[in-house]
Scaffold this motif. Structure first.
Motif, PDB file in Angstrom:
ATOM      1  N   GLY A  14     -25.137  24.209  16.405  1.00 18.99           N
ATOM      2  CA  GLY A  14     -24.673  22.834  16.330  1.00 18.99           C
ATOM      3  C   GLY A  14     -25.850  21.901  16.067  1.00 18.99           C
ATOM      4  N   PRO A  15     -25.653  20.589  16.186  1.00 17.06           N
ATOM      5  CA  PRO A  15     -26.757  19.659  15.939  1.00 17.06           C
ATOM      6  C   PRO A  15     -27.984  19.934  16.800  1.00 17.06           C
ATOM      7  N   ALA A  42     -18.710  22.449  11.912  1.00 20.38           N
ATOM      8  CA  ALA A  42     -18.668  21.166  12.594  1.00 20.38           C
ATOM      9  C   ALA A  42     -17.503  21.117  13.560  1.00 20.38           C
ATOM     10  N   TYR A 109     -23.815  18.415   9.028  1.00 19.88           N
ATOM     11  CA  TYR A 109     -24.057  19.847   9.118  1.00 19.88           C
ATOM     12  C   TYR A 109     -24.592  20.388   7.800  1.00 19.88           C
TER      13      TYR A 109
END
Length: 408
Positions: A14-15, A42, A109
């Motif tokens: 993820g981020p 995402a 993303y």
């Protein structure tokens, strides 16, 4: 085995995980990101970022050109009266392309994935166990493979197995709220452009914000209301959102009506109570694994990206064979981040209570105070910009150029 010769391992793409990897690569360390799903995906569509994560992305080599729409943020009542105006300093707005960037989450993303060197991301790798043996960490996978790493970063979300390994069970805290949100690139609805408008009536928040996606202008929106955590979701999310949006002024009802059902999602709001520590030995946490946050903070993904920046800054130049140096770097990483993220998590939790769980007889008094005093302006309109400027200052010039120790 000399595990310092192996890549740093990041769990979760993820981020937080991608930012940790990109930051550590910038700091000169080899990195591998292990993602249990077949691809990095995402979790949702809507997203906003403040200037600090934009600065972090830029430093990590992510293309931020036309990533989203620069927006000015206001809080309003259901009649459109401004309760708080978030005034980001002009020099910050100019340097980072806006005060609040509205974007399509999958676009972020794609940009972050494009910045990762080939071979860094390894998908379909489910970790089943881990052991810190002092001079390194052993990871075990579902297929029976074991790998060694000098540092393990748990960026594996609110249900983090790394957090559970370090600190035992950490129950999720339900807010008894849910959010229904969507996006539309329909440009026929007349709106204020380049704004975030957060509007509250007695029971519900209705918000819309400008976005840009792959060169196209559009809008994202959400409605947020009290909803028991154990209650089933509405059968028709779009119809439910349209009903809630009808209580707000234009253009929110029109934006919801212009949205296709497939572009609508729902999230029950939960967080985890702030942790006293994130690190133990050669293992640490980042992102939702460390500080899962209600969307009321509008800063969950942003804080996750900044975690990667500060983690890389602390590990830059560190000899990964030196256990004492690694342990100190991880403590130095978490020490300023924990109070910052705790404040954001708790503030979001309190705002949810104030706006959606106040007893019905107190709601008119609450709204009178918010409409006729500077309370919200001071708490949100003025405090948020101060915190943003302080965070940018704390970041220094970059991952390899931290702020001088004497100024911390």
């Amino acid at each position: 085995m000399n595990t310092s010769q192996h890549p740093i391992a990041v769990l979760g793409a993820g981020p937080a995980g991608m930012a940790a990897a990109l930051g550590l690569i910038k700091a000169g360390h080899p990195v591998v990101v292990y993602e249990r799903y077949p691809q990095a995906r995402a979790a949702g569509n809507i997203l906003n970022l403040w200037p600090p994560p934009i600065k972090a992305l830029q430093e990590m080599g992510v293309d931020i050109v036309d990533l989203g729409a620069p927006c000015h943020t206001t809080f309003r009542n259901a009649k459109g009266r401004v309760r708080a105006d978030v005034r980001i300093p002009n020099d910050v707005v100019e340097r980072y392309g806006g005060g609040f960037i509205g974007m399509f989450r999958p676009d972020l993303y794609r940009r972050m994935l494009a910045a990762l060197p080939d071979g860094v991301l390894r998908t379909g790798r489910a970790v089943t166990g881990m052991q810190d043996h002092g001079d390194g960490v052993t990871l075990r996978f579902a297929d029976g493979e074991a790998v060694e790493t000098p540092v393990l970063i748990g960026a594996d979300g609110i249900d983090s197995m790394v957090r559970r390994h370090l600190f035992g069970p950490t129950p999720k805290r339900p807010h008894n709220l849910h959010i229904i949100g969507g996006f539309t690139l329909d440009d026929t609805v007349k709106t204020e452009r380049n704004v975030v408008v957060l509007t509250h009536n007695r029971t519900t928040q209705g918000t819309y914000t400008s976005i840009r996606s792959q060169g196209r202008a559009g809008h994202q929106w959400w409605v947020l209301e009290a909803w028991p955590d154990d209650r089933a979701a509405p059968a028709d999310l779009l119809e439910h959102a349209e009903r809630l949006a009808a209580g707000f002024p234009a253009p929110l009802p029109q934006l919801v009506a212009a949205t296709s059902a497939e572009n609508v999602q729902r999230w029950p709001i939960r967080d985890i109570a702030p942790l006293p520590h994130w690190s133990k030995g050669r293992i640490t946490l980042a992102g939702d694994a460390a500080h899962a946050t209600s969307p009321y903070a509008a800063y969950g993904a942003g804080m996750s990206i900044c975690d990667g920046f500060f983690l890389a800054q602390r590990l830059a130049g560190v000899d990964l064979a030196d256990t004492d140096a690694v342990t100190k770097a991880l403590v130095d990483y978490e020490t300023p981040r924990i109070p910052h993220t705790r404040e954001q998590v708790q503030s979001a939790y309190v705002l949810g209570k104030v706006f959606h769980h106040a007893p019905a007889p107190l709601r008119p008094l609450r709204d009178f105070v918010l409409d006729h005093t500077p309370l919200l302006q001071k708490q949100v309109g003025e405090r948020n910009p101060r915190e943003i400027v302080a965070q940018l200052d704390e970041m220094g010039e970059g991952i390899l150029s931290p702020r001088a120790a004497g100024r911390r």
